[in-house]
Design a protein around this motif. Structure first.
Motif, PDB file in Angstrom:
ATOM      1  N   PRO A   1     -50.310 -11.493 -27.381  1.00  0.00           N
ATOM      2  CA  PRO A   1     -51.758 -11.339 -27.513  1.00  0.00           C
ATOM      3  C   PRO A   1     -52.386 -12.506 -28.277  1.00  0.00           C
ATOM      4  CG  PRO A   1     -50.619  -9.313 -28.120  1.00  0.00           C
ATOM      5  CD  PRO A   1     -49.578 -10.373 -27.969  1.00  0.00           C
ATOM      6  N   ALA A   2     -53.521 -12.954 -27.804  1.00  0.00           N
ATOM      7  CA  ALA A   2     -54.270 -13.995 -28.513  1.00  0.00           C
ATOM      8  C   ALA A   2     -54.728 -13.441 -29.855  1.00  0.00           C
ATOM      9  CB  ALA A   2     -55.473 -14.434 -27.677  1.00  0.00           C
ATOM     10  N   GLY A   3     -54.825 -14.316 -30.854  1.00  0.00           N
ATOM     11  CA  GLY A   3     -55.328 -13.927 -32.166  1.00  0.00           C
ATOM     12  C   GLY A   3     -54.260 -13.472 -33.143  1.00  0.00           C
ATOM     13  N   LEU A   4     -52.990 -13.479 -32.718  1.00  0.00           N
ATOM     14  CA  LEU A   4     -51.918 -13.081 -33.635  1.00  0.00           C
ATOM     15  C   LEU A   4     -51.743 -14.100 -34.748  1.00  0.00           C
ATOM     16  CD1 LEU A   4     -48.847 -11.914 -31.492  1.00  0.00           C
ATOM     17  CD2 LEU A   4     -50.321 -10.514 -32.924  1.00  0.00           C
ATOM     18  N   ARG A   5     -51.388 -13.620 -35.911  1.00  0.00           N
ATOM     19  CA  ARG A   5     -50.914 -14.467 -36.993  1.00  0.00           C
ATOM     20  C   ARG A   5     -49.391 -14.462 -36.895  1.00  0.00           C
ATOM     21  NH1 ARG A   5     -55.626 -16.768 -38.808  1.00  0.00           N
ATOM     22  NH2 ARG A   5     -57.195 -15.162 -38.877  1.00  0.00           N
ATOM     23  N   VAL A   6     -48.723 -15.359 -37.589  1.00  0.00           N
ATOM     24  CA  VAL A   6     -47.261 -15.445 -37.503  1.00  0.00           C
ATOM     25  C   VAL A   6     -46.607 -14.134 -37.941  1.00  0.00           C
ATOM     26  CG1 VAL A   6     -45.221 -16.607 -38.403  1.00  0.00           C
ATOM     27  CG2 VAL A   6     -47.174 -17.948 -37.625  1.00  0.00           C
TER      28      VAL A   6
ATOM     29  N   MET B   1     -59.020  -5.568 -21.165  1.00  0.00           N
ATOM     30  CA  MET B   1     -57.770  -6.301 -21.064  1.00  0.00           C
ATOM     31  C   MET B   1     -57.693  -7.334 -22.195  1.00  0.00           C
ATOM     32  SD  MET B   1     -56.399  -8.195 -17.693  1.00  0.00           S
ATOM     33  CE  MET B   1     -55.395  -9.611 -17.829  1.00  0.00           C
ATOM     34  N   THR B   2     -56.563  -7.373 -22.870  1.00  0.00           N
ATOM     35  CA  THR B   2     -56.370  -8.301 -23.974  1.00  0.00           C
ATOM     36  C   THR B   2     -55.931  -9.660 -23.437  1.00  0.00           C
ATOM     37  OG1 THR B   2     -55.703  -6.487 -25.396  1.00  0.00           O
ATOM     38  CG2 THR B   2     -55.097  -8.691 -26.108  1.00  0.00           C
ATOM     39  N   GLU B   3     -56.552 -10.707 -23.941  1.00  0.00           N
ATOM     40  CA  GLU B   3     -56.174 -12.063 -23.554  1.00  0.00           C
ATOM     41  C   GLU B   3     -54.792 -12.373 -24.117  1.00  0.00           C
ATOM     42  OE1 GLU B   3     -57.634 -16.639 -24.286  1.00  0.00           O
ATOM     43  OE2 GLU B   3     -58.997 -14.996 -24.741  1.00  0.00           O
ATOM     44  N   ALA B   4     -53.984 -13.067 -23.323  1.00  0.00           N
ATOM     45  CA  ALA B   4     -52.641 -13.440 -23.758  1.00  0.00           C
ATOM     46  C   ALA B   4     -52.526 -14.956 -23.801  1.00  0.00           C
ATOM     47  CB  ALA B   4     -51.598 -12.855 -22.819  1.00  0.00           C
ATOM     48  N   ILE B   5     -51.641 -15.431 -24.667  1.00  0.00           N
ATOM     49  CA  ILE B   5     -51.333 -16.855 -24.727  1.00  0.00           C
ATOM     50  C   ILE B   5     -49.839 -17.020 -24.508  1.00  0.00           C
ATOM     51  CG2 ILE B   5     -53.288 -17.414 -26.225  1.00  0.00           C
ATOM     52  CD1 ILE B   5     -51.282 -17.527 -28.588  1.00  0.00           C
ATOM     53  N   ARG B   6     -49.444 -18.212 -24.100  1.00  0.00           N
ATOM     54  CA  ARG B   6     -48.040 -18.498 -23.820  1.00  0.00           C
ATOM     55  C   ARG B   6     -47.475 -19.375 -24.928  1.00  0.00           C
ATOM     56  NH1 ARG B   6     -45.446 -17.513 -19.307  1.00  0.00           N
ATOM     57  NH2 ARG B   6     -43.680 -18.746 -18.640  1.00  0.00           N
ATOM     58  N   ILE B   7     -46.332 -18.931 -25.479  1.00  0.00           N
ATOM     59  CA  ILE B   7     -45.630 -19.683 -26.514  1.00  0.00           C
ATOM     60  C   ILE B   7     -44.144 -19.707 -26.170  1.00  0.00           C
ATOM     61  CG2 ILE B   7     -47.317 -19.079 -28.298  1.00  0.00           C
ATOM     62  CD1 ILE B   7     -45.215 -17.053 -29.378  1.00  0.00           C
ATOM     63  N   MET B   8     -43.386 -20.493 -26.916  1.00  0.00           N
ATOM     64  CA  MET B   8     -41.934 -20.521 -26.771  1.00  0.00           C
ATOM     65  C   MET B   8     -41.318 -19.979 -28.058  1.00  0.00           C
ATOM     66  SD  MET B   8     -41.307 -21.843 -23.767  1.00  0.00           S
ATOM     67  CE  MET B   8     -39.623 -22.419 -23.794  1.00  0.00           C
ATOM     68  N   VAL B   9     -40.340 -19.110 -27.912  1.00  0.00           N
ATOM     69  CA  VAL B   9     -39.604 -18.576 -29.054  1.00  0.00           C
ATOM     70  C   VAL B   9     -38.120 -18.732 -28.762  1.00  0.00           C
ATOM     71  CG1 VAL B   9     -39.127 -16.562 -30.494  1.00  0.00           C
ATOM     72  CG2 VAL B   9     -41.431 -16.902 -29.577  1.00  0.00           C
ATOM     73  N   ASN B  10     -37.453 -19.527 -29.576  1.00  0.00           N
ATOM     74  CA  ASN B  10     -36.021 -19.779 -29.411  1.00  0.00           C
ATOM     75  C   ASN B  10     -35.676 -20.209 -27.980  1.00  0.00           C
ATOM     76  OD1 ASN B  10     -35.843 -19.077 -32.079  1.00  0.00           O
ATOM     77  ND2 ASN B  10     -34.939 -17.087 -31.722  1.00  0.00           N
TER      78      ASN B  10
END
Length: 70
Positions: free
Chosen positions: A17-22, A1-10
């Motif tokens: 997924p954790a580890g993403l670049r922009v 299972m891939t770890e996820a993070i929470r962000i806000m977009v618009n």
């Protein structure tokens, strides 16, 4: 299972997924990298930093999609 993070977009919450670049975030969201401008945490993020900038939990992004027309 891939770890996820929470962000806000618009203003909307997203789990990504954790580890993403922009640049990877744009791909994940299905947005074309050549037609957007990005603000991260109230600061403009230069295109030259998209490949290196890591998406962090709690980041807030405003992504503006450019539309051409006549």
């Amino acid at each position: 299972m891939t770890e996820a993070i929470r962000i806000m977009v618009n203003g909307d919450a997203h789990e990504v997924p954790a580890g993403l670049r922009v640049l990877g975030l744009l791909s994940h969201l299905g947005l074309p990298a050549d037609r957007v401008a990005i603000e991260r945490n109230l600061e403009i993020l230069p295109r030259s930093e998209w490949l290196a900038a890591q998406v962090q939990p709690g980041d807030r992004y405003e992504i503006v999609h450019m539309v051409g027309g006549g």
